[in-house]
Scaffold this motif. Structure first.
Motif, PDB file in Angstrom:
ATOM      1  N   SER A  47      23.939  79.523  12.083  1.00 30.40           N
ATOM      2  CA  SER A  47      22.576  79.224  11.668  1.00 30.40           C
ATOM      3  C   SER A  47      22.181  77.808  12.046  1.00 30.40           C
ATOM      4  O   SER A  47      20.991  77.466  12.019  1.00 30.40           O
ATOM      5  N   SER A  48      23.161  76.975  12.380  1.00 33.74           N
ATOM      6  CA  SER A  48      22.912  75.633  12.901  1.00 33.74           C
ATOM      7  C   SER A  48      23.246  75.613  14.383  1.00 33.74           C
ATOM      8  O   SER A  48      24.039  76.419  14.863  1.00 33.74           O
ATOM      9  N   LYS A  49      22.669  74.684  15.114  1.00 33.23           N
ATOM     10  CA  LYS A  49      22.900  74.621  16.549  1.00 33.23           C
ATOM     11  C   LYS A  49      23.956  73.590  16.877  1.00 33.23           C
ATOM     12  O   LYS A  49      23.955  72.481  16.351  1.00 33.23           O
ATOM     13  N   HIS A  50      24.891  73.982  17.745  1.00 31.03           N
ATOM     14  CA  HIS A  50      25.995  73.124  18.152  1.00 31.03           C
ATOM     15  C   HIS A  50      26.132  73.201  19.672  1.00 31.03           C
ATOM     16  O   HIS A  50      25.818  74.217  20.282  1.00 31.03           O
ATOM     17  N   ASP A  51      26.647  72.174  20.242  1.00 29.31           N
ATOM     18  CA  ASP A  51      26.801  72.127  21.703  1.00 29.31           C
ATOM     19  C   ASP A  51      28.197  72.598  22.095  1.00 29.31           C
ATOM     20  O   ASP A  51      29.028  71.822  22.539  1.00 29.31           O
ATOM     21  N   ILE A  52      28.470  73.890  21.913  1.00 26.83           N
ATOM     22  CA  ILE A  52      29.811  74.405  22.251  1.00 26.83           C
ATOM     23  C   ILE A  52      29.758  75.568  23.230  1.00 26.83           C
ATOM     24  O   ILE A  52      30.784  76.179  23.505  1.00 26.83           O
ATOM     25  N   THR A  53      28.578  75.898  23.737  1.00 25.41           N
ATOM     26  CA  THR A  53      28.485  77.050  24.629  1.00 25.41           C
ATOM     27  C   THR A  53      28.261  76.605  26.064  1.00 25.41           C
ATOM     28  O   THR A  53      27.602  75.612  26.343  1.00 25.41           O
ATOM     29  N   LYS A  54      28.841  77.339  26.984  1.00 23.64           N
ATOM     30  CA  LYS A  54      28.651  77.125  28.412  1.00 23.64           C
ATOM     31  C   LYS A  54      28.330  78.474  29.046  1.00 23.64           C
ATOM     32  O   LYS A  54      29.148  79.377  29.007  1.00 23.64           O
ATOM     33  N   SER A  55      27.131  78.572  29.591  1.00 25.32           N
ATOM     34  CA  SER A  55      26.690  79.830  30.206  1.00 25.32           C
ATOM     35  C   SER A  55      26.816  80.998  29.242  1.00 25.32           C
ATOM     36  O   SER A  55      27.201  82.104  29.624  1.00 25.32           O
ATOM     37  N   GLY A  56      26.516  80.736  27.969  1.00 21.47           N
ATOM     38  CA  GLY A  56      26.559  81.802  26.983  1.00 21.47           C
ATOM     39  C   GLY A  56      27.939  82.129  26.474  1.00 21.47           C
ATOM     40  O   GLY A  56      28.113  83.133  25.774  1.00 21.47           O
ATOM     41  N   ILE A  57      28.937  81.321  26.784  1.00 19.76           N
ATOM     42  CA  ILE A  57      30.313  81.569  26.349  1.00 19.76           C
ATOM     43  C   ILE A  57      30.772  80.424  25.450  1.00 19.76           C
ATOM     44  O   ILE A  57      30.632  79.247  25.801  1.00 19.76           O
ATOM     45  N   ALA A  58      31.312  80.761  24.288  1.00 21.24           N
ATOM     46  CA  ALA A  58      31.938  79.773  23.407  1.00 21.24           C
ATOM     47  C   ALA A  58      33.438  80.014  23.414  1.00 21.24           C
ATOM     48  O   ALA A  58      33.889  81.158  23.463  1.00 21.24           O
ATOM     49  N   LYS A  59      34.196  78.944  23.387  1.00 19.19           N
ATOM     50  CA  LYS A  59      35.656  79.071  23.336  1.00 19.19           C
ATOM     51  C   LYS A  59      36.123  79.143  21.884  1.00 19.19           C
ATOM     52  O   LYS A  59      35.634  78.418  21.018  1.00 19.19           O
ATOM     53  N   CYS A  60      37.094  79.995  21.659  1.00 20.85           N
ATOM     54  CA  CYS A  60      37.681  80.155  20.331  1.00 20.85           C
ATOM     55  C   CYS A  60      38.127  78.817  19.746  1.00 20.85           C
ATOM     56  O   CYS A  60      37.941  78.538  18.557  1.00 20.85           O
ATOM     57  N   THR A  61      38.683  77.964  20.590  1.00 24.64           N
ATOM     58  CA  THR A  61      39.240  76.696  20.113  1.00 24.64           C
ATOM     59  C   THR A  61      38.164  75.656  19.811  1.00 24.64           C
ATOM     60  O   THR A  61      38.476  74.587  19.278  1.00 24.64           O
ATOM     61  N   ASP A  62      36.900  75.956  20.130  1.00 24.32           N
ATOM     62  CA  ASP A  62      35.817  75.003  19.861  1.00 24.32           C
ATOM     63  C   ASP A  62      35.071  75.274  18.562  1.00 24.32           C
ATOM     64  O   ASP A  62      34.258  74.452  18.137  1.00 24.32           O
ATOM     65  N   ILE A  63      35.335  76.421  17.932  1.00 26.27           N
ATOM     66  CA  ILE A  63      34.588  76.777  16.725  1.00 26.27           C
ATOM     67  C   ILE A  63      34.802  75.751  15.628  1.00 26.27           C
ATOM     68  O   ILE A  63      33.903  75.478  14.821  1.00 26.27           O
ATOM     69  N   ILE A  64      35.960  75.150  15.596  1.00 28.24           N
ATOM     70  CA  ILE A  64      36.268  74.165  14.554  1.00 28.24           C
ATOM     71  C   ILE A  64      35.276  73.008  14.579  1.00 28.24           C
ATOM     72  O   ILE A  64      35.016  72.353  13.567  1.00 28.24           O
ATOM     73  N   LYS A  65      34.676  72.725  15.740  1.00 28.48           N
ATOM     74  CA  LYS A  65      33.713  71.627  15.857  1.00 28.48           C
ATOM     75  C   LYS A  65      32.422  71.908  15.120  1.00 28.48           C
ATOM     76  O   LYS A  65      31.635  71.003  14.845  1.00 28.48           O
ATOM     77  N   CYS A  66      32.185  73.195  14.808  1.00 28.83           N
ATOM     78  CA  CYS A  66      30.925  73.577  14.162  1.00 28.83           C
ATOM     79  C   CYS A  66      30.957  73.394  12.655  1.00 28.83           C
ATOM     80  O   CYS A  66      29.926  73.504  11.990  1.00 28.83           O
ATOM     81  N   LEU A  67      32.132  73.204  12.084  1.00 29.34           N
ATOM     82  CA  LEU A  67      32.243  73.188  10.625  1.00 29.34           C
ATOM     83  C   LEU A  67      31.758  71.867  10.072  1.00 29.34           C
ATOM     84  O   LEU A  67      32.120  70.784  10.535  1.00 29.34           O
ATOM     85  N   ALA A  68      30.946  71.961   9.069  1.00 29.08           N
ATOM     86  CA  ALA A  68      30.347  70.763   8.486  1.00 29.08           C
ATOM     87  C   ALA A  68      31.316  70.092   7.533  1.00 29.08           C
ATOM     88  O   ALA A  68      32.044  70.740   6.793  1.00 29.08           O
ATOM     89  N   ALA A  69      31.302  68.770   7.542  1.00 29.70           N
ATOM     90  CA  ALA A  69      32.049  67.992   6.556  1.00 29.70           C
ATOM     91  C   ALA A  69      31.124  67.661   5.407  1.00 29.70           C
ATOM     92  O   ALA A  69      29.911  67.491   5.580  1.00 29.70           O
ATOM     93  N   ALA A  70      31.698  67.557   4.215  1.00 31.43           N
ATOM     94  CA  ALA A  70      30.882  67.225   3.050  1.00 31.43           C
ATOM     95  C   ALA A  70      30.359  65.806   3.172  1.00 31.43           C
ATOM     96  O   ALA A  70      31.027  64.944   3.707  1.00 31.43           O
TER      97      ALA A  70
END
Length: 437
Positions: free
Chosen positions: A414-437
């Motif tokens: 629901s938030s936008k993150h810069d982890i996609t390339k040509s419509g592909i996200a890497k499994c190992t990049d999902i951790i970058k999307c998690l918000a810190a308190a």
């Protein structure tokens, strides 16, 4: 972008980007279209424990060590599947980066004793006269609190012939209760039931489509819960699937192949044949469409020759091949086999079904030296698990193919993150999307 205060991460097995326009998942589609979405490239092998470890650590299997849903202990000559201790993952995961952030993790793998504030994961207690349907939890007694509120978690709905959406519904109820009572900054919930219908019936079956609708209903309920709690505008939803499925027709009994080649040994005990890990020159720990082949010194060439000549096997990885796919870890087999797209690997090693061990006809996820999807079926005559691998219609695990799209799973936020390339996200990049308190 200002980081949201809360993150809810839902692992919904079997989701694909193509489902967004199907009309089956309107709640998921709204999250995706309001934020961002992409095809997700899983790590290899694309199986639950491996992918989850990579999603939560940002590391590949050659770093975190979860090379399959199972493990072979070379010292104890023992294969075990679905072991839960957190320490098996040899990498820091998101909840280890604590700061002031609180976390809750419900039903993800390898989470017993995890460094999370709240943990709930199945851990049945096997007794001589039956099974206690228990879940490990932290804080101590939290499962009992959930049980008193929601009823007992029914393990039979989580795996086996009676597996159904009831397991996902209980987990979703636990997630709602946890949100309301504890308000963790990060909540992780595993929604497994679509997995069962696709393995049983195949990707396009109406029953699999119905289960997608039920998964979407769960998402809608959790979004509504954040509204009721007044935290919707502060919450990001991340929805992922670990892998996508291939329709399959037939299995390759790798251990029987190795036995017929004189490389696998069995011991006969009370008229039943058991795999002999000690004296086998090679044996396979199978896991969907991937298999680790453990080979004694001096027999790797012979094992590889046999495997490469076996119909239904697509590739056999040696040390260089394992490095390319980042599966080169001490826990991996000397060789790794990959099935063709429409095949999967069974663990069977017997010629005569009467010689099969008693556990072969039971839901026994720990003693079988391989993942057994036939446990999702029952023989109505014997009231036991059949020994018919042809029943299985869906499998996964092969390396993702960016050109054909095979194996690409799903990511939405629901938030936008810069982890996609040509419509592909890497499994190992999902951790970058998690918000810190």
């Amino acid at each position: 972008m200002v980081a949201p205060e809360y993150s809810i991460v839902l692992d919904i097995v079997g989701l694909e980007v193509e489902h967004l326009n199907s009309g089956l998942v309107p709640n998921i589609a709204k999250i995706a279209n309001d934020g961002e979405y992409a095809k997700l490239e899983p790590v290899f092998p694309a199986v639950t424990c491996t992918v989850q470890a990579s999603l939560l650590s940002g590391k590949y299997p050659n770093e975190h060590g979860i090379v399959a849903n199972g493990l072979y202990d070379r010292n104890a000559y023992f294969v075990s599947f679905w072991e839960q201790p957190s320490s098996l993952v040899r990498a820091e995961r998101i909840w280890d980066r604590r700061n002031s952030c609180t976390s809750a993790v419900l039903f993800w793998q390898n989470t017993m004793y995890a460094n999370s504030d709240i943990v709930v994961t199945p851990r049945p207690i096997h007794l001589d006269d039956g099974v206690v349907m228990w879940c490990y939890s932290k804080p101590v007694g939290y499962y009992e609190e959930l049980r008193d509120k929601l009823g007992e978690f029914d393990l039979a709905s989580y795996w086996g012939p009676l597996a159904s959406p009831r397991s996902s519904e209980w987990i979703a109820n636990a997630a709602e209760y946890t949100l309301e009572k504890h308000r963790p900054n990060q909540l992780f919930a595993y929604i497994p039931h679509v997995d069962y219908s696709v393995q049983r019936f195949g990707k396009s079956d109406a029953r699999a489509r119905d289960d997608l609708k039920k998964a979407d209903d769960i998402v809608g309920r959790l979004v509504q819960k954040t509204s009721e709690l007044g935290i919707k505008d502060k919450t990001q939803f991340i929805i992922i699937s670990e892998y996508s499925f291939n329709d399959v027709q037939g299995a390759i009994p790798l251990n029987l192949v190795l036995r017929d080649a004189g490389l696998l040994a069995v011991r006969e005990i009370q008229d039943k044949e058991y795999l002999d890990f000690e004296f086998s020159k090679a044996f396979a720990m199978v896991d969907h469409q991937a298999a680790h082949i453990f080979v004694k010194d001096g027999f790797e060439r012979a094992a590889r020759k046999i495997l490469e000549a076996t119909a239904g096997i697509d590739k056999v990885l040696d040390s260089e091949g394992k490095k390319r796919l980042k599966i080169d870890h001490e826990r991996s087999g000397e060789l790794v086999a990959i099935a063709e797209r429409d095949k999967w690997f069974s663990y069977y090693w017997w010629h005569d079904e009467k010689k099969a061990p008693a556990f072969a006809r039971k839901v026994d996820i720990h003693r079988k030296p391989g993942y057994d999807p036939v446990e999702l079926f029952v023989d109505p005559k014997t009231k036991s698990i059949p020994l018919d691998a042809s029943l299985v219609r869906g499998s996964h695990g092969r390396p993702a193919d960016l050109e054909t799209g095979e194996g690409l799973a799903f990511y939405a936020s629901s938030s936008k993150h810069d982890i996609t390339k040509s419509g592909i996200a890497k499994c190992t990049d999902i951790i970058k999307c998690l918000a810190a308190a």
